[in-house]
Design a protein around this motif. Sequence first.
Motif, short mmCIF file in Angstrom:
data_model
loop_
_atom_site.label_atom_id
_atom_site.label_comp_id
_atom_site.label_asym_id
_atom_site.label_seq_id
_atom_site.Cartn_x
_atom_site.Cartn_y
_atom_site.Cartn_z
N GLY A 1 0.84 -1.19 0.00
CA GLY A 1 0.00 0.00 0.00
C GLY A 1 0.88 1.23 0.00
O GLY A 1 2.02 1.21 0.49
N ILE A 2 0.38 2.31 -0.58
CA ILE A 2 1.13 3.57 -0.61
C ILE A 2 0.24 4.68 -0.09
O ILE A 2 -0.90 4.84 -0.53
N THR A 3 0.76 5.43 0.86
CA THR A 3 0.05 6.58 1.41
C THR A 3 0.79 7.84 1.00
O THR A 3 1.99 7.97 1.26
N LEU A 4 0.09 8.75 0.33
CA LEU A 4 0.67 10.03 -0.10
C LEU A 4 -0.09 11.16 0.58
O LEU A 4 -1.32 11.25 0.48
N ALA A 51 -4.83 -4.42 -0.01
CA ALA A 51 -3.78 -3.49 0.37
C ALA A 51 -4.34 -2.09 0.63
O ALA A 51 -3.96 -1.42 1.60
N ARG A 52 -5.24 -1.66 -0.23
CA ARG A 52 -5.86 -0.34 -0.01
C ARG A 52 -6.69 -0.34 1.26
O ARG A 52 -6.70 0.63 2.02
N LEU A 53 -7.39 -1.46 1.49
CA LEU A 53 -8.23 -1.57 2.69
C LEU A 53 -7.38 -1.46 3.96
O LEU A 53 -7.76 -0.77 4.91
N ILE A 54 -6.23 -2.11 3.97
CA ILE A 54 -5.35 -2.08 5.14
C ILE A 54 -4.96 -0.64 5.47
O ILE A 54 -4.98 -0.21 6.64
N ASP A 55 -4.59 0.12 4.44
CA ASP A 55 -4.19 1.51 4.66
C ASP A 55 -5.38 2.38 5.04
O ASP A 55 -5.26 3.29 5.87
N GLU A 56 -6.54 2.12 4.44
CA GLU A 56 -7.73 2.91 4.77
C GLU A 56 -8.17 2.68 6.21
O GLU A 56 -8.62 3.61 6.90
N VAL A 57 -8.02 1.44 6.69
CA VAL A 57 -8.35 1.14 8.08
C VAL A 57 -7.43 1.93 9.00
O VAL A 57 -7.86 2.49 10.02
N GLN A 58 -6.16 2.03 8.63
CA GLN A 58 -5.22 2.79 9.45
C GLN A 58 -5.58 4.27 9.46
O GLN A 58 -5.50 4.94 10.50
N GLN A 59 -6.00 4.80 8.31
CA GLN A 59 -6.44 6.19 8.26
C GLN A 59 -7.62 6.41 9.20
O GLN A 59 -7.71 7.44 9.87
#
Length: 257
Positions: free
Chosen positions: A62-65, A81-89
């Motif tokens: 995942g990439i967070t910008l 991968a996007r879901l993992i980062d969105e959960v963190q957000q």
Amino acid sequence: MDEMNVELALPDAASAPDEVSVPERLQDLVIDSEDVGGFLEDLAVFSAAAVSKAVGMNVHCGITLSRRRRTATVAGSTHEARLIDEVQQAYGDGPCLEALRSHATVHVPDTSTEGRWPDYCKVIAERGHLSALCVPLELDEGATAALNFFAPQLDAFDDATIQNCELYASQAERSLRLAVRIGVKQQHADDLQDAMQSRTVIDLACGIIMGQNRCSQDDAFQILKKASSARNQKLRDVAESLIKSVAKESPVAHFEP
């Protein structure tokens, strides 16, 4: 770990002449992408494939910008991968966000026992992501980013892997920096175009009001501003409404002082 060096590091002199190097491939991603979001998606897929081959297991990337005055952009090699980062957000904290803040690599060898972000790590551990590696990218234009790798095994990223991922990130950040610069310039151009279009619409509306009331342009603009305030609408929206009503040859609006 020799495969990691081939996949993620700069190619050595013995590389085949027709072999595309990592920097060249990253440059191609910038050229082929329509916008920053598209580049991030392509970069995530490319990065996941490279690291997966190096560690011998399926790794999500995942990439967070984060850009100034904009919401964070999240991309991923897969929907998961996007879901993992969105959960963190949604949690507002975690290893990827910490990497962004600290500008330092964050390694989580066991998400099931991680104490720094227990709630978030418990969620991703239950989804089968047992180790994580988050590597920051140094950008400009007020932007920061991080490459976030998630593996299905405990302690999937050893010291050599981490070092090579950091080397790869230093290559990737050059391409991302270029993509962000292009995106910023495009946004500035779009903003300028919008401003010019708004100015044109407002000038046309002022011309109509001048004809209706036989007044000066300054007076017409003040009349338009008064109507905008009274209707609680943007100046451009009020101007467009007036122009459309006149274009129908049956005006529904007449602005008076």
